[in-house]
Structure formats: C-alpha cells, structure tokens
Design an enzyme around this catalytic site. Structure first.
Site, short mmCIF file in Angstrom:
data_model
loop_
_atom_site.label_atom_id
_atom_site.label_comp_id
_atom_site.label_asym_id
_atom_site.label_seq_id
_atom_site.Cartn_x
_atom_site.Cartn_y
_atom_site.Cartn_z
CG PHE A 92 40.81 74.65 -12.80
CD1 PHE A 92 39.70 75.44 -13.02
CD2 PHE A 92 40.68 73.56 -11.95
CE1 PHE A 92 38.49 75.17 -12.39
CE2 PHE A 92 39.47 73.28 -11.32
CZ PHE A 92 38.36 74.08 -11.56
CB THR A 93 40.75 76.34 -8.24
OG1 THR A 93 39.87 75.36 -8.80
CG2 THR A 93 40.17 77.73 -8.48
NE ARG A 122 35.50 79.30 -10.25
CZ ARG A 122 35.95 78.12 -9.78
NH1 ARG A 122 35.96 77.05 -10.56
NH2 ARG A 122 36.39 77.98 -8.57
CE1 TYR A 179 40.83 46.81 -2.38
CE2 TYR A 179 42.68 45.96 -3.66
CZ TYR A 179 42.15 46.90 -2.79
OH TYR A 179 42.93 47.94 -2.35
CG PHE A 232 36.63 78.44 -4.73
CD1 PHE A 232 38.00 78.25 -4.88
CD2 PHE A 232 35.78 77.45 -5.19
CE1 PHE A 232 38.50 77.10 -5.46
CE2 PHE A 232 36.27 76.30 -5.76
CZ PHE A 232 37.64 76.12 -5.90
CG ASP A 239 42.29 69.85 -17.11
OD1 ASP A 239 41.42 69.00 -17.35
OD2 ASP A 239 42.24 70.60 -16.12
CE LYS A 298 34.53 69.46 -13.72
NZ LYS A 298 35.27 68.93 -12.55
N1 PM9 Z 1 36.05 71.70 -11.94
C1 PM9 Z 1 34.12 73.02 -11.76
O1 PM9 Z 1 33.05 73.24 -11.21
C2 PM9 Z 1 34.55 71.28 -9.99
C3 PM9 Z 1 35.01 71.87 -8.75
S1 PM9 Z 1 35.41 73.59 -8.70
C4 PM9 Z 1 37.06 73.47 -8.37
O2 PM9 Z 1 34.50 73.62 -12.78
C5 PM9 Z 1 39.29 71.36 -14.58
C6 PM9 Z 1 39.42 72.17 -15.83
C7 PM9 Z 1 38.16 71.44 -13.81
C8 PM9 Z 1 38.09 70.68 -12.60
C9 PM9 Z 1 36.97 70.77 -11.74
C10 PM9 Z 1 39.17 69.85 -12.26
C11 PM9 Z 1 39.16 69.03 -11.01
C12 PM9 Z 1 40.28 69.83 -13.08
N2 PM9 Z 1 40.32 70.58 -14.21
O3 PM9 Z 1 36.52 68.32 -9.50
O4 PM9 Z 1 38.48 66.95 -8.91
O5 PM9 Z 1 37.17 72.22 -14.20
O6 PM9 Z 1 36.88 66.09 -10.56
O7 PM9 Z 1 38.32 67.95 -11.17
C13 PM9 Z 1 34.97 71.97 -11.24
P1 PM9 Z 1 37.50 67.30 -9.96
#
Ligand code: PM9
Length: 470
Positions: free
Chosen positions: A137-138, A395, A85, A462, A228, A271
């Site tokens: 970004f969303t 997008r 843990y 979305f 980011d 990513k």
């Molecule tokens: N990006 C993408 O497909 C996954 C979900 S769509 C909202 O591009 C950036 C630049 C991203 C991103 C996720 C996140 C969030 C932060 N910054 O999905 O929570 O492209 O791991 O990361 C998506 P998490």
C-alpha cells in the site's frame, strides 16, 4: 443463520436483499456543475482528481477515508470531548474500545493511519531488513522504505489477476513467504505486513485459515505479524460469508479471533471506524509499545491524544462499536456490490469478485488501446469526472511510483480506477447515476486518448502529479 446476527428483511422474507440500517437526519446539498465548467476544473487540476476542488465534484468517490457520515451517537460524543492536554477521559474510552473489539493490549493514538505506520516502521524495522506483505500500500510501503526496509510482495498470484474469482484473493502465499525466510534468514525479516482487506488488489479479503497458518509459520521463526486493520471489519464480513464454520459467528467474534493471530495492528480509523479523522497503533509486546509511545510524543502529540482532539477520540470510540455491528457491515458491503452488479451486468470490466470498499474499474481492459505509460487509469478517472462530475481515483502506475533503486516507473499488473464508496453517505440512486456514467464513457472508449505526466513530486506522486492530454 443464527439469531445472534440481525437479519435483513430479505433474509427474513426472501424479498429485497438488504436496506440501510439508518435513516437520514441531516443532509448536505450537492450539485453538478456544467460540462464546460468541469472541463475547466479538470484542466486547472492537471487531470488529477486529487487536485479538484470538492465544490466542483458531484458524487465524490475519491476515497472512503474520513468521508463517512457519523451517527447521532457519535455527534453526541463530540459534545463530550474532554480537551485536557493529558489523561483525557476520551482516551480511556478509546483504549477500552480497541481492547474490547480488537483485543490488543497496548494502545497508542495517532492523527491518522500513516502516523501509526510511521511509528511501527521506525519501532520494528532495522535498516536492511525485509518486510513481506500481501501487496503494497502506498503510504505503508513508503514508511517501511523510509525506515530502511524493503517491502516484498508475497500475496497469492491470483491477486494480480482482476478476473480471478478466488474468494480470498488477499491471502499470503505461504510458499513465497517460506522461500523469502529461507533466502534472507528469519533475523532479516522485520515483521509480516498483513492487510485485511487488500486495498490495491480491489478490497480483497484474507481468510481465517490463512492468518492462522501465517501465525503458525511465523511462531516457528519468532517473526511478528502486524496487521493493517484499516478495513478489517469488512474482511470479517467476507469470512462470515465465505469461510466454513463462520456463517453463524458475529463480526465481533470473527474480528477478535483474526486479531488474536497477530501481534498488533495499525489503523486508519478514517475508514472502518467511521470517523473523519484519527488512527491508532495497538500492540501486544511491551518493547514495541515502549518505543512507539516514546516516539508518538515527538511526531504526533502526547500518548493520550496522539494528534486527536478529545472529542475526536470519543467519536472514534463510539464509531468502533458501531462499525462491528453486523447489519451495518452487511449494508455497507452490499451497497458496493450493488454498483458492482450493475457494471458487471453491463459488461464493464471490473475487478472480480467485488471487494469491500470500492469498485475497481480495470483500466487495462477498459482502454486496451492506451499503453500503461500513458496512464489509462488516470485517464479513466479524468473522463468519468468530465462526463458526470463523479470523482474517482487512479490505482495503477501513477500510485505505484518509481523504484527507489532504478528510478523507473513501477508497472503494476493491476491498472485500476477506484470508485470508493463512503460509509453511510450515498443512496442507491447515487449508485445508479455513477453506473450510468461509467457505462457512457465505456461506450465511447475508442475515442479516448491517454495522458502524459507534466509534473511529478518526489513522494506519493499520485496525490499531486499533473498531467496533460496527449
Ligand atoms: N488509504 C485510501 O483512499 C487514503 C489516502 S490514499 C493513500 O485508500 C491502508 C490500507 C489505507 C490507507 C489510506 C492507509 C493510510 C493505510 N492503510 O490515510 O493516513 O487504505 O489515515 O491511512 C486511503 P491514512
């Protein structure tokens, strides 16, 4: 090119330009279901590709998030998980990897990127403050808004123009940033939200000169710069390729230098970092670290796992080291470019120059007869799935959501459909199939009708919105 950077066969002999620096050891069968079944699946999903079952998808280009293939070394790391843990040895491996390659001092693990966005937003934004950044970004913007802040887009104008060939379309416009600081006062700026590369602009990079200048300007006002870093390794590839003085520097050196101009970073490790789940926040200042480390136990898990299993942290630590290898990054971006090259050659409108992780079809030009409030990019994603079972993502106006003050749709200049390439997963033949399918729906574009929204959730619509054909 110096011998620090491994050369591809093309560079050595002037033959083919690149090839994948891996061979396939395990395969996952995929199949294309029939046209009638695809029509039924699309109806059942309300014309939203997020609501399709993955078994009904042939080539899945929804996202590059958590969809990479892990290496044999990473899978070996999975077996070395220390599931204690507290104080798992895998956490210390992860901490060391981030410190080594990104250069930040303090690390907080999170379950994925938005966990880290939540922590940094809550720790560094005071209600009423502004957060300037290079395009929204969303999930990032939503967390900034939920913390009481207002995101302000200060990216260069060319980023909103899909045809502009500027090499660093992710750059912040320093005049816009200066004007915002003058107007609001430095104390009302929470921090700079700098993304490399810029996802919503088409995976466009930020130059080293730009981050250096941002660092200098913000140093003058005592404003912190947070990165980011989700696709920062790909950003480094573009610096190596396009910016004077970097062609003989390895990705590792470029990454370390870039991060040195920032005060910390949040990361969706799903990513660049080549894992299926994971994230982290890394900062240089103890005050933000203290708050984030305290909050992580409330929202994610103990500060030595943050929502990840020990085995996930081990795979991530190894993935970080693999992600910064030059031949990996070269092959990754060049696969994206291969697809972009075919579509460009065939006259299909896409965002130029091709970015690091995806091809962005320019739905406004693709379907120039469908107005933006009839969701051309969502329509394009639906039509592509129908044609070939290829899954892509909207997008555009759907992703942009509604203005929290007026409640109206936000109408972004870019109305795009993203073909996102997972890392180390598909071959060039898959790219050929995708390109041919895009071309096929482009050839019959005039017959295509738009969509209307039938269901709209409150947050990040979305993901779950449903549509009907007009
Ligand atoms: N990006 C993408 O497909 C996954 C979900 S769509 C909202 O591009 C950036 C630049 C991203 C991103 C996720 C996140 C969030 C932060 N910054 O999905 O929570 O492209 O791991 O990361 C998506 P998490």
């Amino acid at each position: 090119m110096s011998n620090i950077i491994p050369q591809t066969i093309g560079q050595q002999y002037g033959r083919r330009s690149w090839a994948e620096p891996w061979k396939i050891k395990m395969v996952e069968p995929i199949r294309m279901i029939g046209r009638q079944e695809r029509e039924q699946a699309l109806q059942a999903a309300g014309f939203n590709t997020f609501l399709l079952r993955s078994e009904d998808v042939y080539i899945d280009l929804l996202t590059d998030s958590g969809t990479s293939a892990m290496s044999d070394r990473q899978w070996a790391g999975i077996m070395m998980g220390d599931e204690s843990y507290a104080g798992s040895r895998n956490f210390y491996h992860l901490e060391e990897a981030i410190q080594t390659y990104y250069g930040y001092r303090y690390i907080v693990p999170t379950h994925q990127g938005r966990g880290a966005e939540h922590l940094i937003s809550q720790a560094a934004i005071k209600k009423g403050q502004f957060i300037p950044g290079n395009m929204y970004f969303t999930t990032t913007r939503l967390h900034q808004e939920l913390a009481g802040g207002t995101f302000v887009d200060v990216i260069i104008d060319e980023a909103h123009d899909p045809a502009s060939q500027r090499p660093f379309k992710g750059n912040i416009d320093l005049d816009k940033l200066q004007a915002l600081i003058d107007e609001k006062g430095a104390a009302n700026i929470a921090y700079i939200s700098l993304a490399g590369t810029v996802n919503m602009a088409g995976g466009q990079p930020v130059s080293m000169a730009n981050v250096r200048a941002i660092h200098e300007l913000c140093g003058h006002y005592n404003i912190r710069v947070y990165l980011d870093a989700t696709r920062m390794v790909e950003n480094c590839f573009f610096i190596q390729e396009r910016e004077e003085g970097y062609s003989d520097k390895p990705i590792t050196a470029i990454l370390k230098e870039f991060c040195s101009y920032t005060d910390g970073a949040w990361m969706s490790a799903k990513k660049d970092n080549l894992v299926n789940i994971g994230g982290w926040l890394a900062v240089n200042h103890e005050d933000v670290f203290e708050m984030a480390r305290n909050m992580v136990v409330v929202y994610e898990g103990l500060h030595t796992y943050g929502g990840m299993a020990g085995r996930d942290m081990e795979a991530l630590a190894i993935g970080i080291a693999e992600s910064v290898e030059d031949d990996h990054v070269h092959a990754r971006v060049n696969q994206v470019r291969y697809l972009g090259g075919l579509l460009t050659e065939w006259g299909v409108p896409i965002v130029q120059p091709v970015g690091g992780h995806a091809i962005f079809l320019d739905a406004k030009r693709f379907y120039d007869h469908i107005p933006q409030d009839q969701f051309p990019a969502q329509t394009l994603a639906a039509e592509l799935y129908l044609d070939s079972g290829v899954r892509s993502m909207e997008r555009g106006v759907v992703s942009a959501g509604r203005d929290p003050k007026t409640g109206d749709h936000r109408y972004p200049a870019l109305e795009l459909t993203r073909l996102t390439i997972p890392r180390r997963v598909y071959t060039q033949a898959h790219m050929d199939v995708v390109a041919e399918s895009v071309k096929a729906i482009y050839d019959v574009r005039e017959q295509t009708r738009g969509l209307k929204m039938a269901y709209e959730p409150q947050y990040l619509r979305f993901f779950q919105a449903r549509f009907e054909r007009l």
